[in-house]
Design a protein around this motif. Sequence first.
Motif, PDB file in Angstrom:
ATOM      1  N   PHE A  56       0.800  -1.195  -0.078  1.00  0.00           N
ATOM      2  CA  PHE A  56      -0.101   0.048   0.012  1.00  0.00           C
ATOM      3  C   PHE A  56       0.981   1.379  -0.053  1.00  0.00           C
ATOM      4  O   PHE A  56       0.710   2.320  -0.894  1.00  0.00           O
ATOM      5  CB  PHE A  56      -0.919   0.030   1.321  1.00  0.00           C
ATOM      6  N   ILE A  57       1.735   1.273   0.906  1.00  0.00           N
ATOM      7  CA  ILE A  57       2.787   2.400   0.887  1.00  0.00           C
ATOM      8  C   ILE A  57       3.583   2.828  -0.452  1.00  0.00           C
ATOM      9  O   ILE A  57       4.001   3.645  -0.602  1.00  0.00           O
ATOM     10  CB  ILE A  57       3.465   2.278   2.115  1.00  0.00           C
ATOM     11  N   LEU A  58       3.837   1.455  -1.031  1.00  0.00           N
ATOM     12  CA  LEU A  58       4.620   1.430  -2.220  1.00  0.00           C
ATOM     13  C   LEU A  58       3.687   2.262  -3.183  1.00  0.00           C
ATOM     14  O   LEU A  58       4.250   3.048  -4.045  1.00  0.00           O
ATOM     15  CB  LEU A  58       5.253   0.032  -2.678  1.00  0.00           C
ATOM     16  N   GLY A  59       2.518   1.986  -3.194  1.00  0.00           N
ATOM     17  CA  GLY A  59       1.757   2.631  -4.244  1.00  0.00           C
ATOM     18  C   GLY A  59       1.445   3.916  -4.127  1.00  0.00           C
ATOM     19  O   GLY A  59       1.737   5.002  -4.996  1.00  0.00           O
ATOM     20  N   VAL A 131     -10.129  -4.689   2.318  1.00  0.00           N
ATOM     21  CA  VAL A 131      -9.070  -3.762   2.388  1.00  0.00           C
ATOM     22  C   VAL A 131      -8.219  -3.770   1.159  1.00  0.00           C
ATOM     23  O   VAL A 131      -7.971  -2.576   0.657  1.00  0.00           O
ATOM     24  CB  VAL A 131      -8.359  -3.742   3.583  1.00  0.00           C
ATOM     25  N   GLY A 132      -8.105  -4.905   0.514  1.00  0.00           N
ATOM     26  CA  GLY A 132      -7.203  -4.843  -0.535  1.00  0.00           C
ATOM     27  C   GLY A 132      -7.965  -4.031  -1.866  1.00  0.00           C
ATOM     28  O   GLY A 132      -7.242  -3.475  -2.631  1.00  0.00           O
ATOM     29  N   ILE A 133      -9.197  -4.302  -1.890  1.00  0.00           N
ATOM     30  CA  ILE A 133     -10.053  -3.521  -2.800  1.00  0.00           C
ATOM     31  C   ILE A 133     -10.227  -2.010  -2.707  1.00  0.00           C
ATOM     32  O   ILE A 133     -10.004  -1.334  -3.539  1.00  0.00           O
ATOM     33  CB  ILE A 133     -11.678  -3.950  -2.987  1.00  0.00           C
ATOM     34  N   GLY A 238      11.325   8.206 -12.372  1.00  0.00           N
ATOM     35  CA  GLY A 238      12.569   8.440 -11.771  1.00  0.00           C
ATOM     36  C   GLY A 238      12.493   8.883 -10.364  1.00  0.00           C
ATOM     37  O   GLY A 238      13.585   8.759  -9.370  1.00  0.00           O
ATOM     38  N   ILE A 239      11.550   9.710  -9.940  1.00  0.00           N
ATOM     39  CA  ILE A 239      11.428  10.218  -8.413  1.00  0.00           C
ATOM     40  C   ILE A 239      10.434   9.282  -7.682  1.00  0.00           C
ATOM     41  O   ILE A 239      10.694   8.817  -6.535  1.00  0.00           O
ATOM     42  CB  ILE A 239      10.861  11.491  -8.518  1.00  0.00           C
ATOM     43  N   GLY A 240       9.538   8.768  -8.697  1.00  0.00           N
ATOM     44  CA  GLY A 240       8.489   7.859  -7.713  1.00  0.00           C
ATOM     45  C   GLY A 240       8.973   6.677  -7.150  1.00  0.00           C
ATOM     46  O   GLY A 240       8.504   6.203  -6.075  1.00  0.00           O
ATOM     47  N   VAL A 241       9.840   5.924  -8.079  1.00  0.00           N
ATOM     48  CA  VAL A 241      10.227   4.552  -7.642  1.00  0.00           C
ATOM     49  C   VAL A 241      11.062   4.481  -6.508  1.00  0.00           C
ATOM     50  O   VAL A 241      10.873   4.102  -5.554  1.00  0.00           O
ATOM     51  CB  VAL A 241      11.024   3.720  -8.772  1.00  0.00           C
ATOM     52  N   PRO A 242      12.015   5.417  -6.546  1.00  0.00           N
ATOM     53  CA  PRO A 242      12.817   5.636  -5.352  1.00  0.00           C
ATOM     54  C   PRO A 242      11.950   6.141  -3.836  1.00  0.00           C
ATOM     55  O   PRO A 242      12.378   5.538  -2.803  1.00  0.00           O
ATOM     56  CB  PRO A 242      13.811   6.786  -5.699  1.00  0.00           C
ATOM     57  N   SER A 243      11.260   6.892  -4.477  1.00  0.00           N
ATOM     58  CA  SER A 243      10.207   7.432  -3.148  1.00  0.00           C
ATOM     59  C   SER A 243       9.230   6.445  -2.722  1.00  0.00           C
ATOM     60  O   SER A 243       9.314   6.163  -1.413  1.00  0.00           O
ATOM     61  CB  SER A 243       9.347   8.589  -3.662  1.00  0.00           C
ATOM     62  N   ALA A 244       8.931   5.697  -3.536  1.00  0.00           N
ATOM     63  CA  ALA A 244       8.075   4.355  -3.048  1.00  0.00           C
ATOM     64  C   ALA A 244       8.957   3.353  -2.322  1.00  0.00           C
ATOM     65  O   ALA A 244       8.567   2.824  -1.374  1.00  0.00           O
ATOM     66  CB  ALA A 244       7.531   3.736  -4.470  1.00  0.00           C
ATOM     67  N   LEU A 245      10.162   3.066  -2.672  1.00  0.00           N
ATOM     68  CA  LEU A 245      10.910   2.317  -2.086  1.00  0.00           C
ATOM     69  C   LEU A 245      11.434   2.972  -0.645  1.00  0.00           C
ATOM     70  O   LEU A 245      11.539   2.028   0.030  1.00  0.00           O
ATOM     71  CB  LEU A 245      12.445   2.027  -2.915  1.00  0.00           C
ATOM     72  N   GLN A 246      11.759   3.937  -0.564  1.00  0.00           N
ATOM     73  CA  GLN A 246      11.872   4.895   0.774  1.00  0.00           C
ATOM     74  C   GLN A 246      10.718   4.507   1.667  1.00  0.00           C
ATOM     75  O   GLN A 246      11.005   4.189   2.853  1.00  0.00           O
ATOM     76  CB  GLN A 246      12.109   6.433   0.556  1.00  0.00           C
ATOM     77  N   ALA A 247       9.660   4.866   1.235  1.00  0.00           N
ATOM     78  CA  ALA A 247       8.372   4.636   2.048  1.00  0.00           C
ATOM     79  C   ALA A 247       8.310   3.260   2.578  1.00  0.00           C
ATOM     80  O   ALA A 247       8.019   3.040   3.412  1.00  0.00           O
ATOM     81  CB  ALA A 247       7.138   5.175   1.414  1.00  0.00           C
ATOM     82  N   GLY A 248       8.343   2.530   1.344  1.00  0.00           N
ATOM     83  CA  GLY A 248       8.079   0.752   1.585  1.00  0.00           C
ATOM     84  C   GLY A 248       9.274   0.423   2.583  1.00  0.00           C
ATOM     85  O   GLY A 248       9.013  -0.753   3.556  1.00  0.00           O
TER      86      GLY A 248
END
Length: 446
Positions: A56-59, A131-133, A238-248
């Motif tokens: 969820f946080i990755l998203g 919750v998954g939906i 380019g920003i979203g993937v690292p940001s998602a990984l950071q949060a994840g």
Amino acid sequence: MLRSEAAKTWKLSLPIIFGEITQISLGLIDSAMVGSIDYKQLAAASLVNSVMIIPFILGIGFTMAISQRVANARGRNDSQRVSHILYNGFWLAMVSAIVISLGLELGSDILFHLGQDPEIAVLAVPFWRIVGISVIPSILFMGLKQFTDGLERTRTAMILSFIALPLNVFLNWLLIFGNWGFPRMELAGAALGTLITRSLILIVMVIVLFKSKHFARFIMVRKNQWHLKRSTIKELLGIGVPSALQAGLETGAFAISGILVGTIGAIEQASHQIALQCASFTFMVSLGLAQGNSIRISNAYGRKDWKHIHLIGKSTLYTGLLYGILCAVFYAVFRQQIPYIFNDNAEVVSLASLLLLYAAIFQISDATQAIAVGSLRGITDVKYPTILLTIAYWVVALPAGWLLAFRAQMSTHGIWIGLVIGLTFVSIVLNRRFFKMVNRHLTFSK
């Protein structure tokens, strides 16, 4: 000067903070209401939240690029670009939300393979699926929220989040307890109430974007700008993937800690959930402050104004430090009263009150590390912080927690000590990196 910059960041951040607090309150409300039935319901909710929070946080992390790119384009007064980012960012959020939701549905059996109490796992399955939906409307709402936040129209999402809170309480009251002739669904009812609430606020958000005069100039140019473009998607990723990984990475570490605690017992799981949700609640202020800080820095970065970037980052760090200290004092003073909000089981209350002491200790480092991550994201430095976060949580915090909990026989206390160590490490390293980078640019500009 620092006080003035801090005030401006707070003014921008407060609506974000209220919105974040409202969002986390939905989970707190679910826990408190199902916890009033029995601690096993609370433990089941904890199990689902511990596992589901990672994807969820990755998203949500993918959507963080939207506010950064919007703020950057706004700093250059490029309204056309802002509209283009909105469209591409929304579709990126849509794809990620659907993929995550499908993955959660297909992976529901994981609940039975985590060494948890079998009864807890059985209780958790219906909650997990519903919750998954609800992940889909939630991530789409967050994508649109990032757009309005990037324009510094932060009150829009805040107001909708406020509306969602009493609606969710009312729906829970109907569906959890079976009031007014509705079926008594207990834990599944909490999930259904959350799904309905998230869907409704998404619909209202879309209507606001199309009808409000504040966003009209971005909607008017949709014929020219609303098309998918590979370079824009690549830029957002380019920003979203690292940001998602950071949060994840951070959320995943806390989620794994919850799973590890669950292998000890249901009492420990419920106590951990109480302390962690309380810590998450106060962290929402730090997170909102970090987002406001990041938006302001990104705007200044669009103008290459490094002096202003330094002032914003420094003032926000001091503000976060003070807030962290206040939170630490609050949890230390009221740690014995807070657990009764969730459950009155004597063993759960006793352990949760002790865990709140650890939550008090890491409030300072948690607040300051969030601000450091936001500051670095504002100047588009996302790759190196991701590596540091990986080390802090997955090489330092979790292994240290596991060793202390299971080898040193410290049980749940060991897990929390490991988290304190990891948060402190990442706060020091990331803040040092931000100011070192800014000072380097200031030196070159002289």
